[in-house]
Motif scaffolding. Structure first.
Motif, PDB file in Angstrom:
ATOM      1  N   GLY A   1       0.911  -1.028  -0.130  1.00 49.07           N
ATOM      2  CA  GLY A   1      -0.090  -0.129  -0.044  1.00 49.07           C
ATOM      3  C   GLY A   1       0.955   1.360  -0.065  1.00 49.07           C
ATOM      4  O   GLY A   1       0.381   2.416   0.182  1.00 49.07           O
ATOM      5  N   ARG A   2       2.192   1.136  -0.448  1.00 48.79           N
ATOM      6  CA  ARG A   2       3.023   2.322  -0.504  1.00 48.79           C
ATOM      7  C   ARG A   2       3.597   2.514  -1.886  1.00 48.79           C
ATOM      8  O   ARG A   2       5.050   1.826  -1.730  1.00 48.79           O
ATOM      9  N   PRO A   3       3.176   2.662  -2.664  1.00 45.83           N
ATOM     10  CA  PRO A   3       3.812   2.372  -4.108  1.00 45.83           C
ATOM     11  C   PRO A   3       4.717   3.538  -4.264  1.00 45.83           C
ATOM     12  O   PRO A   3       4.837   4.571  -3.975  1.00 45.83           O
ATOM     13  N   GLY A   4       5.956   2.938  -4.835  1.00 40.13           N
ATOM     14  CA  GLY A   4       6.938   3.860  -5.176  1.00 40.13           C
ATOM     15  C   GLY A   4       7.746   3.445  -6.694  1.00 40.13           C
ATOM     16  O   GLY A   4       7.541   2.422  -6.912  1.00 40.13           O
ATOM     17  N   THR A   5       8.048   4.318  -7.307  1.00 34.08           N
ATOM     18  CA  THR A   5       8.779   4.221  -8.366  1.00 34.08           C
ATOM     19  C   THR A   5      10.075   4.973  -8.456  1.00 34.08           C
ATOM     20  O   THR A   5      10.198   5.940  -8.022  1.00 34.08           O
ATOM     21  N   ALA A   6      10.948   4.380  -9.429  1.00 32.70           N
ATOM     22  CA  ALA A   6      12.395   5.214  -9.316  1.00 32.70           C
ATOM     23  C   ALA A   6      12.513   5.100 -11.075  1.00 32.70           C
ATOM     24  O   ALA A   6      12.447   3.887 -11.707  1.00 32.70           O
ATOM     25  N   ARG A   7      13.329   6.198 -11.658  1.00 29.65           N
ATOM     26  CA  ARG A   7      13.902   5.911 -12.972  1.00 29.65           C
ATOM     27  C   ARG A   7      15.342   5.664 -12.864  1.00 29.65           C
ATOM     28  O   ARG A   7      16.053   6.164 -12.054  1.00 29.65           O
ATOM     29  N   VAL A   8      15.378   4.375 -13.723  1.00 26.66           N
ATOM     30  CA  VAL A   8      17.049   4.243 -13.390  1.00 26.66           C
ATOM     31  C   VAL A   8      17.832   4.071 -14.708  1.00 26.66           C
ATOM     32  O   VAL A   8      17.201   3.690 -15.808  1.00 26.66           O
ATOM     33  N   GLU A   9      18.908   4.467 -14.705  1.00 32.48           N
ATOM     34  CA  GLU A   9      19.910   4.407 -15.972  1.00 32.48           C
ATOM     35  C   GLU A   9      21.252   3.848 -15.422  1.00 32.48           C
ATOM     36  O   GLU A   9      22.193   4.574 -14.623  1.00 32.48           O
ATOM     37  N   VAL A  10      21.743   2.853 -15.822  1.00 33.31           N
ATOM     38  CA  VAL A  10      23.234   2.306 -15.855  1.00 33.31           C
ATOM     39  C   VAL A  10      24.097   3.089 -16.799  1.00 33.31           C
ATOM     40  O   VAL A  10      23.564   3.037 -17.941  1.00 33.31           O
ATOM     41  N   LEU A  11      25.163   3.512 -16.421  1.00 37.11           N
ATOM     42  CA  LEU A  11      26.149   3.924 -17.254  1.00 37.11           C
ATOM     43  C   LEU A  11      27.239   3.306 -17.574  1.00 37.11           C
ATOM     44  O   LEU A  11      27.893   2.474 -16.636  1.00 37.11           O
ATOM     45  N   GLY A  12      27.605   3.131 -18.840  1.00 41.90           N
ATOM     46  CA  GLY A  12      28.659   2.393 -19.280  1.00 41.90           C
ATOM     47  C   GLY A  12      28.148   1.102 -19.672  1.00 41.90           C
ATOM     48  O   GLY A  12      27.145   0.595 -19.608  1.00 41.90           O
ATOM     49  N   PRO A  13      29.215   0.298 -20.393  1.00 39.83           N
ATOM     50  CA  PRO A  13      28.843  -0.983 -21.024  1.00 39.83           C
ATOM     51  C   PRO A  13      28.789  -2.008 -20.023  1.00 39.83           C
ATOM     52  O   PRO A  13      29.197  -1.630 -18.784  1.00 39.83           O
ATOM     53  N   PRO A  14      28.229  -3.398 -20.105  1.00 38.61           N
ATOM     54  CA  PRO A  14      27.943  -4.171 -19.154  1.00 38.61           C
ATOM     55  C   PRO A  14      29.176  -4.644 -18.440  1.00 38.61           C
ATOM     56  O   PRO A  14      29.232  -4.883 -17.116  1.00 38.61           O
ATOM     57  N   ASP A  15      30.366  -4.672 -19.122  1.00 38.03           N
ATOM     58  CA  ASP A  15      31.468  -5.066 -18.501  1.00 38.03           C
ATOM     59  C   ASP A  15      32.543  -4.130 -18.007  1.00 38.03           C
ATOM     60  O   ASP A  15      33.636  -4.020 -17.478  1.00 38.03           O
ATOM     61  N   ALA A  16      31.961  -2.608 -17.945  1.00 39.60           N
ATOM     62  CA  ALA A  16      32.676  -1.323 -17.439  1.00 39.60           C
ATOM     63  C   ALA A  16      31.658  -0.427 -17.101  1.00 39.60           C
ATOM     64  O   ALA A  16      31.785   0.847 -17.440  1.00 39.60           O
ATOM     65  N   ILE A  17      30.961  -0.672 -16.143  1.00 39.33           N
ATOM     66  CA  ILE A  17      29.904   0.321 -15.761  1.00 39.33           C
ATOM     67  C   ILE A  17      30.731   1.342 -14.804  1.00 39.33           C
ATOM     68  O   ILE A  17      31.293   0.951 -13.801  1.00 39.33           O
ATOM     69  N   THR A  18      30.145   2.555 -15.164  1.00 43.29           N
ATOM     70  CA  THR A  18      30.890   3.575 -14.321  1.00 43.29           C
ATOM     71  C   THR A  18      29.924   4.325 -13.133  1.00 43.29           C
ATOM     72  O   THR A  18      30.432   5.114 -12.344  1.00 43.29           O
ATOM     73  N   GLY A  19      28.843   3.972 -13.356  1.00 38.86           N
ATOM     74  CA  GLY A  19      27.821   4.575 -12.143  1.00 38.86           C
ATOM     75  C   GLY A  19      26.537   4.234 -12.616  1.00 38.86           C
ATOM     76  O   GLY A  19      26.178   3.518 -13.415  1.00 38.86           O
ATOM     77  N   VAL A  20      25.595   4.564 -11.614  1.00 40.42           N
ATOM     78  CA  VAL A  20      24.008   4.201 -11.696  1.00 40.42           C
ATOM     79  C   VAL A  20      23.261   5.535 -11.438  1.00 40.42           C
ATOM     80  O   VAL A  20      23.632   6.031 -10.299  1.00 40.42           O
ATOM     81  N   ARG A  21      22.401   6.023 -12.405  1.00 40.19           N
ATOM     82  CA  ARG A  21      21.760   7.185 -11.862  1.00 40.19           C
ATOM     83  C   ARG A  21      20.202   6.617 -11.351  1.00 40.19           C
ATOM     84  O   ARG A  21      19.748   5.770 -12.112  1.00 40.19           O
ATOM     85  N   VAL A  22      19.793   7.040 -10.307  1.00 42.32           N
ATOM     86  CA  VAL A  22      18.439   6.494  -9.838  1.00 42.32           C
ATOM     87  C   VAL A  22      17.773   8.017  -9.277  1.00 42.32           C
ATOM     88  O   VAL A  22      18.316   8.568  -8.562  1.00 42.32           O
ATOM     89  N   THR A  23      16.697   7.956  -9.898  1.00 48.70           N
ATOM     90  CA  THR A  23      15.957   9.396 -10.019  1.00 48.70           C
ATOM     91  C   THR A  23      14.517   9.174  -9.222  1.00 48.70           C
ATOM     92  O   THR A  23      13.832   7.985  -9.866  1.00 48.70           O
ATOM     93  N   GLY A  24      14.072   9.874  -8.342  1.00 46.63           N
ATOM     94  CA  GLY A  24      12.713   9.764  -7.563  1.00 46.63           C
ATOM     95  C   GLY A  24      12.501  10.940  -7.132  1.00 46.63           C
ATOM     96  O   GLY A  24      12.963  12.273  -7.299  1.00 46.63           O
ATOM     97  N   GLN A  25      11.125  10.974  -6.667  1.00 49.49           N
ATOM     98  CA  GLN A  25      10.530  12.098  -6.129  1.00 49.49           C
ATOM     99  C   GLN A  25      10.410  11.894  -4.540  1.00 49.49           C
ATOM    100  O   GLN A  25      10.646  11.063  -4.128  1.00 49.49           O
TER     101      GLN A  25
END
Length: 299
Positions: free
Chosen positions: A264-288
């Motif tokens: 009963g506590r719905p939450g959502t986030a926009r997610v973006e992984v930066l970089g190719p699968p074998d060399a990820i440089t970070g992850v953007r997580v966006t919410g309100q």
């Protein structure tokens, strides 16, 4: 921090507090966090006692930073942790509400500096490049959460973008909903895979069946003294995104993550992984964040 005198003449200290629901734009959604401002003078025991008093999973305590716009400390009811996702969103929302922050900024945390961008009511935190740790046999994770090994896809693995979680891909939404934490399994599991940290050993369960709420749907079942389940877990959302992208389990690095709807506590986030699968440089997580109430803490 404001000094004051109680009615009985005893000296107290008062701190401004905001209660924020994170990863939602409405009251009583997402995950709540109480943000205590200018709290550098508080000791660890007091911070943990405050978390227990709120019955929340985590609370944050801000103070001046020499290297960022603000320093943030994160506490569970049992101990301090270096970083947490929904409290970061909550802290920024609270500071924007009070005018302490006015837009893009940086936060000093135990996991390092966290870059924050703000646009159109959305708050984005840049989580650090992932570290991939111990793999855990599916049978051990299944035993801990009351599932069958066949309910789990691939190899669960501890993954961190600031805070480690055992990311576990569950085959279906039905299996995810069946999961139930078995406390009797937790001590041996924590000893073998989490360095004995029973309060941080719980697997983060995610399915690719978002049922129209998002592209993924997740649960984090927890042990005492935390509440039984976390409504939305921002740090694990970033870790899960890195795990899924790294192991080729998703075909896009951008998606919407959902959690908490069954509570009963719905939450959502926009997610973006930066970089190719074998060399990820970070992850953007966006919410309100929705500031639910504000007041004073008297100690």
């Amino acid at each position: 921090m404001l000094p004051s005198t109680s009615n009985e003449g005893e000296y107290t200290m008062s701190y401004k507090v905001d209660w924020v629901d994170a990863f939602t734009d409405r009251p009583f959604g997402g995950n709540g966090c109480a943000v205590v401002h200018d709290a550098g003078a508080l000791d660890d025991a007091t911070c943990m006692a405050f978390v227990r008093e709120t019955s929340l999973v985590e609370c944050t305590f801000t103070e001046h930073s020499d290297v960022a716009d603000l320093k943030v400390r994160y506490f569970l009811a049992s101990r301090e942790i270096p970083f947490a996702g929904h409290p970061t969103i909550a802290t920024v929302a609270a500071c924007l509400h009070r005018g302490v922050l006015t837009g893009d900024c940086s936060l000093e945390t135990g996991a390092g500096l966290v870059a924050i961008t703000v646009a159109d009511g959305w708050i984005t935190m840049m989580q650090v490049a992932p570290t991939f740790g111990a793999e855990v046999p599916a049978a051990r994770v299944a035993a801990l959460v009351g599932l069958q090994p066949g309910d789990i896809v691939g190899q669960p693995q501890f993954t961190s973008t600031g805070l480690p979680f055992c990311i576990t891909l569950v085959r279906s939404l039905e299996a995810l909903r069946r999961a139930g934490l078995r406390p009797d399994e937790a001590p041996a599991y924590a000893r073998d895979f989490a360095g004995g940290a029973a309060d941080m050993c719980e697997p983060y369960l995610v399915t690719l069946d978002g049922t129209g709420r998002g592209d993924t749907f997740s649960r984090l079942l927890m042990l005492p003294p935390s509440p039984p389940e976390d409504p939305f877990t921002g740090s694990a959302t970033g870790a899960a995104a890195a795990y899924l992208w790294h192991h080729g389990l998703i075909d896009t690095p951008r998606y919407t993550a959902a959690q908490g709807h069954d509570l009963g506590r719905p939450g959502t986030a926009r997610v973006e992984v930066l970089g190719p699968p074998d060399a990820i440089t970070g992850v953007r997580v966006t919410g309100q964040g929705h500031v639910l109430m504000s007041g004073d803490l008297h100690l």
